[in-house]
Design a protein around this motif. Sequence first.
Motif, PDB file in Angstrom:
ATOM      1  N   GLN A  15       0.845  -1.179   0.000  1.00 23.99           N
ATOM      2  CA  GLN A  15       0.000   0.000   0.000  1.00 23.99           C
ATOM      3  C   GLN A  15       0.894   1.248   0.000  1.00 23.99           C
ATOM      4  OE1 GLN A  15      -2.792  -0.149   3.277  1.00 23.99           O
ATOM      5  NE2 GLN A  15      -3.764  -2.032   2.564  1.00 23.99           N
ATOM      6  N   TYR A  35       0.841   5.452   1.061  1.00 25.00           N
ATOM      7  CA  TYR A  35       0.181   6.485   1.846  1.00 25.00           C
ATOM      8  C   TYR A  35       0.898   7.815   1.654  1.00 25.00           C
ATOM      9  CZ  TYR A  35      -2.476   2.940   4.313  1.00 25.00           C
ATOM     10  OH  TYR A  35      -3.336   1.903   4.605  1.00 25.00           O
ATOM     11  N   PHE A  59      -4.452   6.991   2.854  1.00 25.03           N
ATOM     12  CA  PHE A  59      -4.324   5.897   1.898  1.00 25.03           C
ATOM     13  C   PHE A  59      -4.400   6.426   0.474  1.00 25.03           C
ATOM     14  CE2 PHE A  59      -4.816   1.563   0.492  1.00 25.03           C
ATOM     15  CZ  PHE A  59      -5.679   1.630  -0.599  1.00 25.03           C
ATOM     16  N   GLN A  68      -3.606   0.415  -3.205  1.00 23.81           N
ATOM     17  CA  GLN A  68      -3.082  -0.902  -2.858  1.00 23.81           C
ATOM     18  C   GLN A  68      -2.782  -1.660  -4.142  1.00 23.81           C
ATOM     19  OE1 GLN A  68      -4.374  -3.505   0.533  1.00 23.81           O
ATOM     20  NE2 GLN A  68      -5.358  -4.667  -1.091  1.00 23.81           N
ATOM     21  N   LEU A 123       1.186  -4.145   8.657  1.00 23.25           N
ATOM     22  CA  LEU A 123       1.917  -3.613   7.516  1.00 23.25           C
ATOM     23  C   LEU A 123       3.258  -3.105   8.023  1.00 23.25           C
ATOM     24  CD1 LEU A 123      -0.705  -1.568   5.473  1.00 23.25           C
ATOM     25  CD2 LEU A 123       0.420  -3.677   4.800  1.00 23.25           C
ATOM     26  N   TYR A 170       0.099   2.455  15.720  1.00 22.83           N
ATOM     27  CA  TYR A 170       1.464   2.667  15.248  1.00 22.83           C
ATOM     28  C   TYR A 170       2.094   3.801  16.039  1.00 22.83           C
ATOM     29  CZ  TYR A 170       1.125  -0.392  11.192  1.00 22.83           C
ATOM     30  OH  TYR A 170       1.012  -1.491  10.374  1.00 22.83           O
ATOM     31  N   GLN A 175       4.927   6.708  15.634  1.00 18.89           N
ATOM     32  CA  GLN A 175       5.688   7.416  14.604  1.00 18.89           C
ATOM     33  C   GLN A 175       6.692   8.350  15.246  1.00 18.89           C
ATOM     34  OE1 GLN A 175       3.554   9.978  11.783  1.00 18.89           O
ATOM     35  NE2 GLN A 175       5.044   9.473  10.206  1.00 18.89           N
ATOM     36  N   LEU A 202       7.184   4.782  11.047  1.00 20.59           N
ATOM     37  CA  LEU A 202       5.973   4.175  11.612  1.00 20.59           C
ATOM     38  C   LEU A 202       6.288   2.745  12.057  1.00 20.59           C
ATOM     39  CD1 LEU A 202       3.889   5.733   8.886  1.00 20.59           C
ATOM     40  CD2 LEU A 202       2.830   5.467  11.110  1.00 20.59           C
ATOM     41  N   PHE A 251       4.867  -0.649  14.045  1.00 19.22           N
ATOM     42  CA  PHE A 251       3.637  -1.343  14.419  1.00 19.22           C
ATOM     43  C   PHE A 251       3.643  -1.707  15.896  1.00 19.22           C
ATOM     44  CE2 PHE A 251       0.010  -4.012  13.920  1.00 19.22           C
ATOM     45  CZ  PHE A 251       0.266  -5.187  14.599  1.00 19.22           C
ATOM     46  N   ARG A 275      -4.666  -9.651  17.415  1.00 18.34           N
ATOM     47  CA  ARG A 275      -4.241 -10.636  16.426  1.00 18.34           C
ATOM     48  C   ARG A 275      -2.743 -10.551  16.152  1.00 18.34           C
ATOM     49  NH1 ARG A 275      -8.669 -10.429  11.588  1.00 18.34           N
ATOM     50  NH2 ARG A 275      -7.843  -8.310  11.349  1.00 18.34           N
ATOM     51  N   ASN A 276      -2.169  -9.379  16.408  1.00 17.35           N
ATOM     52  CA  ASN A 276      -0.747  -9.212  16.159  1.00 17.35           C
ATOM     53  C   ASN A 276      -0.162  -8.203  17.128  1.00 17.35           C
ATOM     54  OD1 ASN A 276      -0.685 -10.035  12.791  1.00 17.35           O
ATOM     55  ND2 ASN A 276       1.068 -10.395  14.082  1.00 17.35           N
ATOM     56  N   LEU A 326      -0.483   6.810  16.392  1.00 11.19           N
ATOM     57  CA  LEU A 326      -1.539   6.799  15.390  1.00 11.19           C
ATOM     58  C   LEU A 326      -2.346   5.517  15.478  1.00 11.19           C
ATOM     59  CD1 LEU A 326       0.685   8.024  12.456  1.00 11.19           C
ATOM     60  CD2 LEU A 326      -1.301   9.273  13.268  1.00 11.19           C
ATOM     61  N   PHE A 369      -5.933  -4.272   8.402  1.00 14.16           N
ATOM     62  CA  PHE A 369      -5.100  -3.300   7.718  1.00 14.16           C
ATOM     63  C   PHE A 369      -4.515  -3.785   6.389  1.00 14.16           C
ATOM     64  CE2 PHE A 369      -2.796   0.264   6.993  1.00 14.16           C
ATOM     65  CZ  PHE A 369      -2.219   0.929   8.057  1.00 14.16           C
ATOM     66  N   PRO A 370      -3.907  -4.957   6.357  1.00 15.36           N
ATOM     67  CA  PRO A 370      -3.220  -5.316   5.117  1.00 15.36           C
ATOM     68  C   PRO A 370      -4.154  -5.635   3.955  1.00 15.36           C
ATOM     69  CG  PRO A 370      -2.382  -6.585   6.996  1.00 15.36           C
ATOM     70  CD  PRO A 370      -3.667  -5.947   7.411  1.00 15.36           C
ATOM     71  N   TYR A 371      -5.407  -5.878   4.241  1.00 13.01           N
ATOM     72  CA  TYR A 371      -6.300  -6.367   3.211  1.00 13.01           C
ATOM     73  C   TYR A 371      -7.216  -5.309   2.627  1.00 13.01           C
ATOM     74  CZ  TYR A 371      -4.545 -10.696   5.054  1.00 13.01           C
ATOM     75  OH  TYR A 371      -3.706 -11.679   5.469  1.00 13.01           O
ATOM     76  N   THR A 372      -7.442  -4.283   3.386  1.00 16.74           N
ATOM     77  CA  THR A 372      -8.326  -3.232   2.911  1.00 16.74           C
ATOM     78  C   THR A 372      -7.729  -1.882   3.255  1.00 16.74           C
ATOM     79  OG1 THR A 372      -9.567  -3.229   4.980  1.00 16.74           O
ATOM     80  CG2 THR A 372     -10.401  -4.632   3.212  1.00 16.74           C
ATOM     81  N   GLU A 373      -8.305  -0.872   2.633  1.00 19.00           N
ATOM     82  CA  GLU A 373      -7.887   0.491   2.906  1.00 19.00           C
ATOM     83  C   GLU A 373      -8.018   0.792   4.395  1.00 19.00           C
ATOM     84  OE1 GLU A 373     -10.275   3.189   0.758  1.00 19.00           O
ATOM     85  OE2 GLU A 373      -9.397   5.001   1.649  1.00 19.00           O
ATOM     86  N   ALA A 374      -7.025   1.465   4.942  1.00 19.69           N
ATOM     87  CA  ALA A 374      -7.061   1.851   6.347  1.00 19.69           C
ATOM     88  C   ALA A 374      -7.171   3.364   6.468  1.00 19.69           C
ATOM     89  CB  ALA A 374      -5.822   1.358   7.067  1.00 19.69           C
ATOM     90  N   PHE A 425      -6.462   6.497   8.999  1.00 24.72           N
ATOM     91  CA  PHE A 425      -5.748   6.916  10.196  1.00 24.72           C
ATOM     92  C   PHE A 425      -6.466   8.050  10.906  1.00 24.72           C
ATOM     93  CE2 PHE A 425      -1.634   4.830  10.477  1.00 24.72           C
ATOM     94  CZ  PHE A 425      -1.498   4.265   9.230  1.00 24.72           C
TER      95      PHE A 425
END
Lengths: 112, 114
Positions: free
Chosen positions: A33, A35, A45, A48, A100, B35, B37, B43, B45, B55-56, B90, B98-103, B105
């Motif tokens: 992605q 940004y 964003f 992607q 990410l 995140y 920064q 940035l 995680f 989950r992470n 943030l 996050f990794p699969y769809t638009e995020a 902030f």
Amino acid sequence: GQQVMQIPQYQHVQEGEDFTTYCNSSTTLSNIQWYKQRPGGHPVFLIQLVKSGEVKKQKRLTFQFGEAKKNSSLHITATQTTDVGTYFCAGHSGGSNYKLTFGKGTLLTVNP
Amino acid sequence: KAGVTQTPRYLIKTRGQQVTLSCSPISGHRSVSWYQQTPGQGLQFLFEYFSETQRNKGNFPGRFSGRQFSNSRSEMNVSTLELGDSALYLCASSLVGFPYTEAFFGQGTRLTVV
């Protein structure tokens, strides 16, 4: 762990010039992605990329994902002062890993 | 639709204190990521929550913790603050992760530790 390197760190251009930032991952990515963060703002964003060799365009912005899915680039044609900001790439290694990994970004400044 | 809301926007704390930051995601979003920064590290995680489950987790000491509530709002807590914890924190919300769809902030919380 996964690392995402981004170059250059800074880029100063004259308005109207082109700009490119490059992103390289230490591992193969599932997707990447991009940004943009304006000074004093938060990341927004842009796009992607998922497929190997994918190229996407948004007006003056062109995004590419490498064939090996380990690198990506963002190219801006004919920069404008509104393009000022830091551009980040962020890579995902895939699987049930819900994070990410961000590159450190390229700060673009544009001289009018 | 309303964006991601982080409170407070600015915070000054003393070394050794603890702090709690809040994040309200976009309505309908169930995933919240945090995140840190900083100018030097970019940035980094911290953690990700989905439906109240972490989950992470990133590579931060145990002083950094978080949680998510049933309404998807999330909080992160930093105990025994150190000068190096000064940063912009943030949070980002997304539909499923996050990794699969638009995020999206939030504006961030600027934490200064003195």
